[in-house]
Design a protein around this motif. Structure first.
Motif, PDB file in Angstrom:
ATOM      1  N   PHE A  92      -8.798 -26.525 -25.520  1.00 24.98           N
ATOM      2  CA  PHE A  92      -8.892 -27.962 -25.287  1.00 24.98           C
ATOM      3  C   PHE A  92      -7.748 -28.549 -24.465  1.00 24.98           C
ATOM      4  O   PHE A  92      -7.796 -29.717 -24.095  1.00 24.98           O
ATOM      5  CB  PHE A  92      -8.983 -28.701 -26.624  1.00 24.98           C
ATOM      6  N   GLY A  93      -6.711 -27.775 -24.193  1.00 26.89           N
ATOM      7  CA  GLY A  93      -5.615 -28.256 -23.368  1.00 26.89           C
ATOM      8  C   GLY A  93      -4.472 -28.826 -24.182  1.00 26.89           C
ATOM      9  O   GLY A  93      -4.668 -29.320 -25.298  1.00 26.89           O
ATOM     10  N   PRO A  94      -3.249 -28.794 -23.624  1.00 32.97           N
ATOM     11  CA  PRO A  94      -2.072 -29.243 -24.370  1.00 32.97           C
ATOM     12  C   PRO A  94      -2.019 -30.742 -24.619  1.00 32.97           C
ATOM     13  O   PRO A  94      -1.477 -31.180 -25.632  1.00 32.97           O
ATOM     14  CB  PRO A  94      -0.900 -28.778 -23.491  1.00 32.97           C
ATOM     15  N   ARG A  95      -2.569 -31.534 -23.708  1.00 34.29           N
ATOM     16  CA  ARG A  95      -2.501 -32.987 -23.896  1.00 34.29           C
ATOM     17  C   ARG A  95      -3.217 -33.407 -25.172  1.00 34.29           C
ATOM     18  O   ARG A  95      -2.656 -34.121 -26.016  1.00 34.29           O
ATOM     19  CB  ARG A  95      -3.112 -33.681 -22.680  1.00 34.29           C
ATOM     20  N   ARG A  96      -4.429 -32.969 -25.348  1.00 32.37           N
ATOM     21  CA  ARG A  96      -5.180 -33.329 -26.542  1.00 32.37           C
ATOM     22  C   ARG A  96      -4.579 -32.700 -27.800  1.00 32.37           C
ATOM     23  O   ARG A  96      -4.472 -33.351 -28.846  1.00 32.37           O
ATOM     24  CB  ARG A  96      -6.639 -32.875 -26.397  1.00 32.37           C
ATOM     25  N   THR A  97      -4.195 -31.435 -27.686  1.00 35.37           N
ATOM     26  CA  THR A  97      -3.726 -30.716 -28.868  1.00 35.37           C
ATOM     27  C   THR A  97      -2.410 -31.278 -29.396  1.00 35.37           C
ATOM     28  O   THR A  97      -2.251 -31.512 -30.602  1.00 35.37           O
ATOM     29  CB  THR A  97      -3.562 -29.223 -28.554  1.00 35.37           C
ATOM     30  N   PHE A  98      -1.438 -31.504 -28.488  1.00 34.88           N
ATOM     31  CA  PHE A  98      -0.140 -32.039 -28.938  1.00 34.88           C
ATOM     32  C   PHE A  98      -0.308 -33.448 -29.486  1.00 34.88           C
ATOM     33  O   PHE A  98       0.291 -33.810 -30.510  1.00 34.88           O
ATOM     34  CB  PHE A  98       0.861 -32.033 -27.783  1.00 34.88           C
TER      35      PHE A  98
END
Length: 512
Positions: A92-98
């Protein structure tokens, strides 16, 4: 209309030019700073219990065993969480996950801050362990924004500055509680750290992008076990999963040993660890059918042995650091007869240089011809440092002892930076999961070394950490030097328009 300009960056040949490249004004540098602060925030939350342990223990009339249990619960779920977060990150990508981890942090903080009994304190610390997995996310985010020639420096800054969140919590939270005042001040402060994290999670979601403009994010097809590329790697990944489950069982045993849970509780904990291992092994089997059938073409393969070596190396560098900062205060207090405050200050020598030494480990990895040899050198020096510390006695001058601890800590923290200067370069598409595996092994190392302390004196634990570091140094010969590990790929350096900003999000500051 938006446009972006990419330039081929000249190869830095000195620390100064390399740092100038990493801190060049623009969206890449801005993303680095926003991301290390996200990591800083998660660590401030993860370690927000320790400054108030004595106060909470007095208010709830907790035994020493119960306080130890809370500390172990704080660590327990971080091990599997780093694997899960790595999988979600690559999907899902780092932006959403973080952003999701930061917002989630409010929940365990509120559970812990409003607890009225020991059971709810345990639940709160178990849930907060997931927040400790946030470190993994930034590894992938930073690697998306910097070329291979700069990634060691950028990752070192991310790791070193973000890791300072733990120290900041120890220094700042008690002072804030004093300003709040009253016996319940710790509750307001811990809840406040969760609120800060959740608020910053929303800010982070609106102000970063997964990749520069025009650069697609390489995703896995689904969030599952680490994707490997050969039949031998499937077997290796299964073998690498076993110590992670064993570490959870060891935590259950430690809690049982101090009398907090019964034998039935221990049996449940062990059964849970076995169940988690079975689920992990099944996921590895199902997710890697192509690898089991040897179906990957040569250009798609990556050396799984590098994942194993890096995981072992991080267990020695970060794992030994976790253990040392836990037992050094008591060791200084009992060996030299220091007061609790002075012993804590002396032991802090092991952590105080993280702001500089971890970035330095990554920076030098970018400068030297071989990242592998640099990591092996640091592991060898770390082994020597711990073996010297294993000879510490009260006959040593306290100043010499502190100096030796400081020198050894430099090798441990620089080793952390050197490990994560290589991790993102093994295989881009699954770099989040590789970072998660190595990060989980860092926690496993801490659990193993602290468990050894139950059976042997501190000097012997130092010797064990030295021996493990020496083995990791020797194992580094099987680490594959990353292909193109010093390439100066193009990256955007011009205007705010060079970063894709979803509707409603703030644009990054302009850069030259």
């Amino acid at each position: 209309m938006t446009s972006s300009t990419a330039v081929a960056l000249p190869g830095p040949r000195s620390p100064r030019s390399l740092l100038r490249g990493v801190f060049r004004a623009g969206p890449a540098s801005r993303t680095l700073h926003l991301t290390w602060f996200a990591f800083f925030t998660t660590f401030a939350v993860w370690f927000n219990f320790a400054p108030f342990a004595t106060t909470i223990g007095d208010q709830f009339h907790l035994t020493k065993g119960q306080l130890v249990t809370l500390g172990l619960c704080n660590l327990a779920l971080t091990v599997p969480a780093r694997l899960v977060v790595g999988s979600l990150l690559d999907r899902f990508g780092p932006r959403r996950t973080f952003s999701a981890i930061l917002v989630y942090a409010l929940i365990p903080c509120l559970v812990f801050a409003t607890a009225q009994d020991f059971t709810m304190l345990v639940v709160g610390r178990l849930l907060v362990g997931v927040v400790g997995a946030g470190f993994v996310v930034g590894i992938r985010m930073v690697s998306e924004w910097f070329p291979p020639a700069e990634v060691g420096t950028a990752e070192g800054i991310y790791g070193g500055w973000g890791n300072f969140g733990a120290a900041a919590a120890a220094l700042a939270l008690p002072a804030i509680a004093e300003l709040v005042g009253g016996p319940e001040a710790w509750r307001w402060v811990i809840a406040g750290t969760g609120l800060l994290a959740a608020t910053y999670g929303l800010v982070y979601f609106r102000t970063v992008a997964d990749t520069p403009a025009g650069v697609p994010y390489q995703r896995t097809k689904k969030a599952s076990a680490l994707e490997v590329t050969s039949p031998a790697a499937v077997r290796g990944l299964m073998a690498l999963s076993v110590p992670l489950a064993v570490a959870l069982g060891v935590i259950g045993w430690r809690i049982w040993k101090v009398g907090v849970i019964t034998s039935v509780g221990l049996a449940i904990a062990i059964a849970g660890s076995v169940a988690l291992l079975a689920v992990q092994l099944l996921a590895v089997h199902r997710s890697n059918a192509t690898a089991r059938d040897d179906g990957y073409p040569p250009e798609e393969r990556y050396p799984f042995r590098s994942v194993a070596v890096l995981s072992f190396a991080y267990a020695c560098t970060f794992g030994s650091e976790l253990a040392a900062v836990s037992f050094l205060p008591g060791f200084f207090e009992t060996t030299w007869g220091l007061s609790t405050a002075v012993a804590g200050a002396a032991a802090s020598a092991f952590a105080v240089m993280n702001l500089v030494s971890r970035p330095a480990g990554g920076l030098i990895s970018d400068l030297v011809p071989s990242r592998r040899r640099w990591l092996a050198t640091l592991l060898g020096c770390l082994a020597v440092g711990y073996l010297v510390l294993s000879r510490l006695t009260g006959a040593w001058p306290i100043g010499v002892a502190v100096a030796m601890v400081l020198v050894t800590s430099l090798f441990a923290q620089a080793g952390n930076g050197a490990v994560y200067a290589i991790v993102p370069l093994v295989k881009k598409r699954v770099s989040g999961q590789i970072a998660g595996m190595a990060g989980a092994y860092g926690n496993v190392g801490g659990i193993v070394f602290l468990t050894a302390l139950v059976f042997v004196p501190v000097q012997t634990v130092f010797a064990i950490m030295g021996g493990a570091s020496l083995l990791a140094c020797l194992a580094a010969r099987w680490l594959v030097e990353p292909a193109g590990g010093h390439e100066h790929a193009s990256r955007p350096v011009s205007s705010a328009a060079s970063t894709p900003i979803p509707a409603g999000r703030l644009a990054p500051a302009a850069g030259a």
